[in-house]
Motif scaffolding. Structure first.
Motif, PDB file in Angstrom:
ATOM      1  N   VAL A 163       0.859  -1.182   0.000  1.00  0.00           N
ATOM      2  CA  VAL A 163       0.000   0.000   0.000  1.00  0.00           C
ATOM      3  C   VAL A 163       0.895   1.231   0.000  1.00  0.00           C
ATOM      4  O   VAL A 163       1.728   1.402   0.891  1.00  0.00           O
ATOM      5  N   VAL A 164       0.732   2.079  -1.016  1.00  0.00           N
ATOM      6  CA  VAL A 164       1.503   3.315  -1.120  1.00  0.00           C
ATOM      7  C   VAL A 164       0.570   4.486  -0.842  1.00  0.00           C
ATOM      8  O   VAL A 164      -0.522   4.566  -1.435  1.00  0.00           O
ATOM      9  N   CYS A 165       0.988   5.382   0.061  1.00  0.00           N
ATOM     10  CA  CYS A 165       0.145   6.511   0.458  1.00  0.00           C
ATOM     11  C   CYS A 165       0.888   7.829   0.235  1.00  0.00           C
ATOM     12  O   CYS A 165       2.100   7.899   0.442  1.00  0.00           O
ATOM     13  N   ARG A 166       0.136   8.829  -0.163  1.00  0.00           N
ATOM     14  CA  ARG A 166       0.673  10.189  -0.226  1.00  0.00           C
ATOM     15  C   ARG A 166       0.015  10.989   0.895  1.00  0.00           C
ATOM     16  O   ARG A 166      -1.206  11.111   0.944  1.00  0.00           O
ATOM     17  N   LEU A 167       0.852  11.513   1.793  1.00  0.00           N
ATOM     18  CA  LEU A 167       0.357  12.190   2.981  1.00  0.00           C
ATOM     19  C   LEU A 167       0.380  13.702   2.803  1.00  0.00           C
ATOM     20  O   LEU A 167       0.987  14.230   1.869  1.00  0.00           O
ATOM     21  N   GLY A 168      -0.282  14.394   3.722  1.00  0.00           N
ATOM     22  CA  GLY A 168      -0.410  15.839   3.652  1.00  0.00           C
ATOM     23  C   GLY A 168       0.892  16.561   3.953  1.00  0.00           C
ATOM     24  O   GLY A 168       1.884  15.956   4.376  1.00  0.00           O
ATOM     25  N   PRO A 169       0.906  17.885   3.770  1.00  0.00           N
ATOM     26  CA  PRO A 169       2.129  18.669   3.973  1.00  0.00           C
ATOM     27  C   PRO A 169       2.621  18.704   5.412  1.00  0.00           C
ATOM     28  O   PRO A 169       3.773  19.069   5.663  1.00  0.00           O
ATOM     29  N   THR A 183       5.223  -1.114   9.795  1.00  0.00           N
ATOM     30  CA  THR A 183       6.526  -0.517   9.515  1.00  0.00           C
ATOM     31  C   THR A 183       6.524   0.078   8.113  1.00  0.00           C
ATOM     32  O   THR A 183       5.986  -0.516   7.178  1.00  0.00           O
ATOM     33  N   MET A 184       7.134   1.243   7.980  1.00  0.00           N
ATOM     34  CA  MET A 184       7.252   1.867   6.660  1.00  0.00           C
ATOM     35  C   MET A 184       8.398   1.199   5.910  1.00  0.00           C
ATOM     36  O   MET A 184       9.544   1.187   6.383  1.00  0.00           O
ATOM     37  N   ALA A 185       8.079   0.620   4.763  1.00  0.00           N
ATOM     38  CA  ALA A 185       9.053  -0.167   4.009  1.00  0.00           C
ATOM     39  C   ALA A 185       9.816   0.667   2.996  1.00  0.00           C
ATOM     40  O   ALA A 185      10.608   0.120   2.224  1.00  0.00           O
ATOM     41  N   SER A 186       9.583   1.971   2.982  1.00  0.00           N
ATOM     42  CA  SER A 186      10.259   2.846   2.035  1.00  0.00           C
ATOM     43  C   SER A 186      11.105   3.867   2.782  1.00  0.00           C
ATOM     44  O   SER A 186      10.824   4.194   3.937  1.00  0.00           O
ATOM     45  N   ALA A 187      12.132   4.364   2.106  1.00  0.00           N
ATOM     46  CA  ALA A 187      12.945   5.438   2.666  1.00  0.00           C
ATOM     47  C   ALA A 187      12.252   6.771   2.418  1.00  0.00           C
ATOM     48  O   ALA A 187      11.462   6.906   1.478  1.00  0.00           O
ATOM     49  N   ASP A 188      12.518   7.722   3.269  1.00  0.00           N
ATOM     50  CA  ASP A 188      11.908   9.034   3.119  1.00  0.00           C
ATOM     51  C   ASP A 188      12.600   9.798   1.989  1.00  0.00           C
ATOM     52  O   ASP A 188      13.811  10.040   2.033  1.00  0.00           O
ATOM     53  N   ASP A 240       8.992  13.529  -0.402  1.00  0.00           N
ATOM     54  CA  ASP A 240       7.811  13.778  -1.237  1.00  0.00           C
ATOM     55  C   ASP A 240       6.505  13.399  -0.539  1.00  0.00           C
ATOM     56  O   ASP A 240       5.461  13.302  -1.174  1.00  0.00           O
ATOM     57  N   HIS A 241       6.587  13.142   0.802  1.00  0.00           N
ATOM     58  CA  HIS A 241       5.409  12.818   1.608  1.00  0.00           C
ATOM     59  C   HIS A 241       4.756  11.507   1.181  1.00  0.00           C
ATOM     60  O   HIS A 241       3.559  11.299   1.409  1.00  0.00           O
ATOM     61  N   THR A 242       5.536  10.640   0.547  1.00  0.00           N
ATOM     62  CA  THR A 242       5.020   9.338   0.114  1.00  0.00           C
ATOM     63  C   THR A 242       5.629   8.239   0.976  1.00  0.00           C
ATOM     64  O   THR A 242       6.845   8.214   1.190  1.00  0.00           O
ATOM     65  N   VAL A 243       4.790   7.352   1.478  1.00  0.00           N
ATOM     66  CA  VAL A 243       5.259   6.224   2.276  1.00  0.00           C
ATOM     67  C   VAL A 243       4.604   4.959   1.751  1.00  0.00           C
ATOM     68  O   VAL A 243       3.480   4.998   1.217  1.00  0.00           O
ATOM     69  N   SER A 244       5.306   3.845   1.886  1.00  0.00           N
ATOM     70  CA  SER A 244       4.728   2.568   1.453  1.00  0.00           C
ATOM     71  C   SER A 244       4.792   1.569   2.600  1.00  0.00           C
ATOM     72  O   SER A 244       5.701   1.626   3.439  1.00  0.00           O
ATOM     73  N   PHE A 245       3.815   0.696   2.624  1.00  0.00           N
ATOM     74  CA  PHE A 245       3.715  -0.338   3.653  1.00  0.00           C
ATOM     75  C   PHE A 245       3.592  -1.697   2.982  1.00  0.00           C
ATOM     76  O   PHE A 245       2.895  -1.838   1.970  1.00  0.00           O
ATOM     77  N   GLN A 246       4.283  -2.676   3.548  1.00  0.00           N
ATOM     78  CA  GLN A 246       4.124  -4.068   3.129  1.00  0.00           C
ATOM     79  C   GLN A 246       3.366  -4.765   4.249  1.00  0.00           C
ATOM     80  O   GLN A 246       3.896  -4.963   5.337  1.00  0.00           O
ATOM     81  N   ILE A 247       2.122  -5.134   3.995  1.00  0.00           N
ATOM     82  CA  ILE A 247       1.233  -5.623   5.041  1.00  0.00           C
ATOM     83  C   ILE A 247       0.962  -7.113   4.841  1.00  0.00           C
ATOM     84  O   ILE A 247       0.414  -7.515   3.809  1.00  0.00           O
ATOM     85  N   LYS A 248       1.338  -7.893   5.843  1.00  0.00           N
ATOM     86  CA  LYS A 248       1.131  -9.339   5.769  1.00  0.00           C
ATOM     87  C   LYS A 248      -0.245  -9.699   6.315  1.00  0.00           C
ATOM     88  O   LYS A 248      -0.712  -9.118   7.298  1.00  0.00           O
ATOM     89  N   ALA A 249      -0.889 -10.654   5.685  1.00  0.00           N
ATOM     90  CA  ALA A 249      -2.215 -11.111   6.117  1.00  0.00           C
ATOM     91  C   ALA A 249      -2.061 -11.997   7.344  1.00  0.00           C
ATOM     92  O   ALA A 249      -1.794 -13.191   7.237  1.00  0.00           O
TER      93      ALA A 249
END
Length: 347
Positions: free
Chosen positions: A145-151, A176-181, A184-193
């Protein structure tokens, strides 16, 4: 509160054994104060019964998380009941002594925290709204899941986590955020079921959907490593996510990457979606040596295989059972390395 309750329940026994000598005489109150004292006494008794019940269901891990989380919201109310009980039933002479000042400070701080909780203010200063921009099924049991967050998003350090709310009814979950900062206010998550909710995320989530992220939190941070210590990084399953962020943050400056042994434990290397990503990231970082332990091929990571010697620092994220086995194995071999492990147990 529990100790006080036990003393009260043992009142007759204590009188028989040690008598009433030294017991603080009970204040004689009239009017409204007398009514309030009776109310406070009843509230304290019912609150301690409720607290003991909450303790039982908290320690009983088989009790479902969702109803437990709902019941847990009563904790600040129970605390306020106990605080009311303590304030009204404390001997009047206490308030003119140092013990009274200490009691007032503790009760004041506790009441502030309880009210802060009831108003839903915990974590609000760290909460950022955003939207989902991409959802992908990395593997049958892993959703990206990739999200773009607010300013107002303050950014994060590699390895940190956040509480993510995709659905207000479900509430926040730590990921846990699986991406480096990248700024650009974008973060990605790897979510296990791992449960009913996370298993249904691929069907629930879609681009454009709103999301709330509270954080970042955590000290599983590459910048906190000991510069002169030998680095051993261990990931198991979805525990690879903080290390993915670490490796991604080093891609632009591979010469600054620390020398490290990265051990990744997987059930089946051939079908593990994280293996290609790890291989690609480590290919750019010659200082990081990747070791893949494939359980299907009988490759099991042991403490002896780590080759700990001298000043060593271990960073671990993965199953609790594996962590315990490695800790015990290291202790049996006489090694006492610094062992970082971030637990995600909410109860």
């Amino acid at each position: 509160a529990a100790l006080h309750w036990l003393v009260e329940m043992s009142d007759d026994i204590l009188k028989t054994l040690i008598g009433r000598q030294g017991r603080v005489p009970e204040d004689v109150l009239t009017g409204l104060l007398d009514v309030l004292r009776d109310l406070a006494e009843d509230m304290g008794e019912w609150a301690i019964y409720a607290l003991l019940a909450m303790l039982v269901i908290t320690l009983w891990k088989k009790f479902p998380y969702r109803p437990w989380r709902f019941l847990h919201r009563a904790m600040p109310v129970l605390y306020l009941m106990l605080a009311f009980h303590a304030a009204l039933l404390a001997p009047t002479d206490y308030w003119t002594q140092p013990v009274g000042a200490l009691l007032a400070v503790l009760l004041g701080a506790g009441v502030y925290g309880a009210v802060h909780t009831l108003l839903g203010r915990i974590g609000k200063a760290r909460e950022t709204a955003g939207e989902i921009i991409a959802v992908a099924q990395l593997a049958p049991d892993v959703t990206t899941v990739v999200c773009r967050l607010g300013p107002d998003w303050r950014g994060h350090r590699p390895g940190q986590f956040a509480f993510v709310s995709f659905d207000d009814k479900e509430g926040a979950h730590p990921f846990t955020m699986a991406s480096a900062d990248q700024g650009d206010h974008t973060v990605s998550f790897q979510i296990k079921a791992l449960g009913d909710y996370t298993r249904s995320l691929p069907q629930r989530l879609q681009p454009g959907q709103r999301v709330r992220v509270e954080g970042p939190y955590g000290r599983f941070d590459l910048g906190r490593r000991q510069r002169r210590a030998r680095q051993i990084w261990i990931a198991g399953g979805i525990g690879v996510t903080p290390f993915l962020a670490w490796l991604a943050s080093l891609q632009a400056t591979p010469d600054k990457a620390p020398a490290a042994e990265l051990h990744y434990c997987t059930r089946d290397q051939a079908t593990d979606a994280f293996v290609p990503r790890l291989l690609a990231l480590c290919a750019v970082l010659p200082a990081v040596r990747l070791h893949i332990h494939d359980a299907r091929q009988g490759a099991k990571l042991t403490a002896a295989a780590l080759g700990v010697s001298g000043k060593t620092e271990i960073w671990f994220c993965g199953p609790t059972g594996l962590a315990c086995a490695l800790r015990q194995g290291l202790a049996a071999l006489g090694w006492r390395p610094r062992f970082h492990q971030e637990a995600f147990e909410m109860r």
